[in-house]
Design a protein around this motif. Sequence first.
Motif, PDB file in Angstrom:
ATOM      1  N   ARG A  35       0.858  -1.186   0.000  1.00  0.00           N
ATOM      2  CA  ARG A  35       0.000   0.000   0.000  1.00  0.00           C
ATOM      3  C   ARG A  35       0.897   1.240   0.000  1.00  0.00           C
ATOM      4  NH1 ARG A  35      -5.589   0.443  -0.836  1.00  0.00           N
ATOM      5  NH2 ARG A  35      -6.459   2.152   0.389  1.00  0.00           N
ATOM      6  N   PRO A  36       0.866   2.088  -1.041  1.00  0.00           N
ATOM      7  CA  PRO A  36       1.730   3.277  -1.057  1.00  0.00           C
ATOM      8  C   PRO A  36       1.359   4.247   0.060  1.00  0.00           C
ATOM      9  CG  PRO A  36       0.771   2.851  -3.225  1.00  0.00           C
ATOM     10  CD  PRO A  36       0.041   1.997  -2.254  1.00  0.00           C
ATOM     11  N   ALA A  45       1.128  -0.906  -5.020  1.00  0.00           N
ATOM     12  CA  ALA A  45       2.328  -0.767  -5.849  1.00  0.00           C
ATOM     13  C   ALA A  45       3.156  -2.045  -5.760  1.00  0.00           C
ATOM     14  CB  ALA A  45       3.155   0.429  -5.385  1.00  0.00           C
ATOM     15  N   THR A  46       3.903  -2.345  -6.833  1.00  0.00           N
ATOM     16  CA  THR A  46       4.795  -3.498  -6.835  1.00  0.00           C
ATOM     17  C   THR A  46       6.078  -3.150  -7.590  1.00  0.00           C
ATOM     18  OG1 THR A  46       5.057  -5.824  -7.477  1.00  0.00           O
ATOM     19  CG2 THR A  46       3.684  -4.455  -8.898  1.00  0.00           C
ATOM     20  N   ASN A  89       2.122   1.165 -10.300  1.00  0.00           N
ATOM     21  CA  ASN A  89       1.130   1.704  -9.373  1.00  0.00           C
ATOM     22  C   ASN A  89      -0.252   1.332  -9.887  1.00  0.00           C
ATOM     23  OD1 ASN A  89       3.121   2.844  -7.819  1.00  0.00           O
ATOM     24  ND2 ASN A  89       3.003   4.844  -8.803  1.00  0.00           N
ATOM     25  N   ILE A  90      -1.005   0.626  -9.060  1.00  0.00           N
ATOM     26  CA  ILE A  90      -2.277   0.039  -9.486  1.00  0.00           C
ATOM     27  C   ILE A  90      -3.427   0.643  -8.696  1.00  0.00           C
ATOM     28  CG2 ILE A  90      -3.565  -2.126  -9.721  1.00  0.00           C
ATOM     29  CD1 ILE A  90      -0.776  -3.541  -9.727  1.00  0.00           C
ATOM     30  N   LEU A 470      -7.873  -2.762   6.006  1.00  0.00           N
ATOM     31  CA  LEU A 470      -8.457  -4.098   6.132  1.00  0.00           C
ATOM     32  C   LEU A 470      -7.776  -5.074   5.184  1.00  0.00           C
ATOM     33  CD1 LEU A 470     -12.276  -3.223   6.304  1.00  0.00           C
ATOM     34  CD2 LEU A 470     -10.713  -3.664   8.200  1.00  0.00           C
ATOM     35  N   ALA A 471      -7.472  -4.614   3.995  1.00  0.00           N
ATOM     36  CA  ALA A 471      -6.838  -5.483   3.001  1.00  0.00           C
ATOM     37  C   ALA A 471      -5.451  -5.927   3.443  1.00  0.00           C
ATOM     38  CB  ALA A 471      -6.756  -4.756   1.658  1.00  0.00           C
ATOM     39  N   ASP A 472      -4.806  -5.125   4.268  1.00  0.00           N
ATOM     40  CA  ASP A 472      -3.425  -5.394   4.657  1.00  0.00           C
ATOM     41  C   ASP A 472      -3.306  -6.419   5.776  1.00  0.00           C
ATOM     42  OD1 ASP A 472      -0.809  -4.755   3.932  1.00  0.00           O
ATOM     43  OD2 ASP A 472      -0.561  -3.355   5.590  1.00  0.00           O
TER      44      ASP A 472
END
Length: 550
Positions: A35-36, A45-46, A89-90, A470-472
């Motif tokens: 998460r940026p 981001a990856t 960056n998505i 929450l996603a993290d």
Amino acid sequence: MTPADLSQAIQAAVSSAVEAGELAVAVPEHVTVERPKNRDHGDYATNVALQLAKAAGKPPRVIAEGLAERLRGITGIAKVDIAGPGFLNITLDTATAGALARTVVEAGAEYGRNEALKGLRINLEFVSANPTGPIHIGGVRWAAVGDSLARVLRASGADVTTEYYLNDAGVQISKFAASLQAAANGRKAPEDGYVGEYIVDIAKAITDAVPGVLDLSEDEQLQVFRTQGLALMVAEIKRSMEEFGTHFDVWFSEKTLHDSGAVEKAIDRLREQGHVFEQDGAVFLRTTDFGDDKDRVLVKADGDKTYFAADAAYYLSKRDRGAEVAVYMLGADHHGYVNRLKAIVACAGDDMDRNIEVRIGQFVKMLRDGEEVRMSKRAGNIITIDDVVDWIGVDAARYTLARSSTNSTITLDINVLTSQTNENRVFYVQYAHARMSSLQRKAADMGITRGDFKPELLSTEWESDLLGQLADFPRVIAAAGELREPHRVAVYLEELAGAYHRFWDNCNVLPKGDDEVTDLTHARLWLVEATRTVLANGLTLLGVSTPERM
């Protein structure tokens, strides 16, 4: 779409590029998605393009362009940008990002569990204080950290056995028995013996339970006080641990290693490996071959076996019982044990970089009214686990002791930890959970249910921030397990609670006055329940309760 889903999508994009002949690389087993910090850089981001560049023989931005083109065609991905030397960056579309709330609610207690350590068999030993007195504050820290780590490891798929090693053989137990005998007979404790109210209490319990014990010979008395005193002290330790919410699968007796012949067998096994030698009538293990500062004595010249010999037998016992990794959690005063324990592993023919992990925890200081409370088990002036629970409660103790890295010394302020303010971090997190529970009760009183869910309505920056947190959660658990750092869960929970409080301050959830119930009302109730679920799951990993009212 969770970060794990996105990671798999990126893997699939790399695989597609390889199959198309655009990349000549091995598809990575895992793609890191983060998460940026700057939300202008998208939702995730990856750096996968940078990682593949050397093997592919191409500039990372060229690789990123090919992957971005494939990712843009995936349902739920709204935008893919290339930044800097080749970061991807998505940005997810609002509906896809918001749908995570339903995923969390439906998963319930299972949300956050992962398979990062699937099948790994771990023996986790912690506390293991000598059964010669109550558990003091240093042991309390390991009780909180060790039990939390066990929960985190299991949530990451590991097969964990928690274990307490009872040092119930040797000199200290003899001194403990002699101290009890002296107290029962009204005599002064022997030199280097144990004193304190608990010694008097145990001695009295024994004389009450065994009438006539003081009429026995000195040697017979001593044996009674040794056997009965050890049993009472171990029972007391077990009670304290259970009341603290810390469970051990195995209570392992050092004495059984000697009685069963396991120590002799261990020495024979180490001799077969070629690392045992004799000198001046004593038997040594050549641990200097593997980083120890000196070779260690297994059997003294008088024939007595050393604690180190029992340590070797104990490690081999763990391996024989199926542990792939033996994790030892030791106090700061045991720093010198690290190399010698690792040397045992190497001498046994195992991999000391894989089959053993020795974690050293720093000391705990406790303040009361601004003054440090000091401890000394033998002087009887100690802070025990029961003292800590009486002063601040199980939740505050467990959370506070587990929320800091064990590499750092921590100070517990009794005044802060008994207050209901944001300084008390467990209160801060638990209050967020109670606040959500209160909102859900209020909604029920108003006849409002979560109803149909339209995730695309969760579009504000505060909702997006909360969804990102929450996603993290699964990634945080996996990292906490892999790094053996359960404090990462506490840090995460405080960030999540903060995100929720900001959401609460800026987003109306329930209608006010004559306002109508809208689809946004339902969507936000889904988000609140998802957040409450994750807070509860995280607190449970730390062995802390989830109050619905405060």
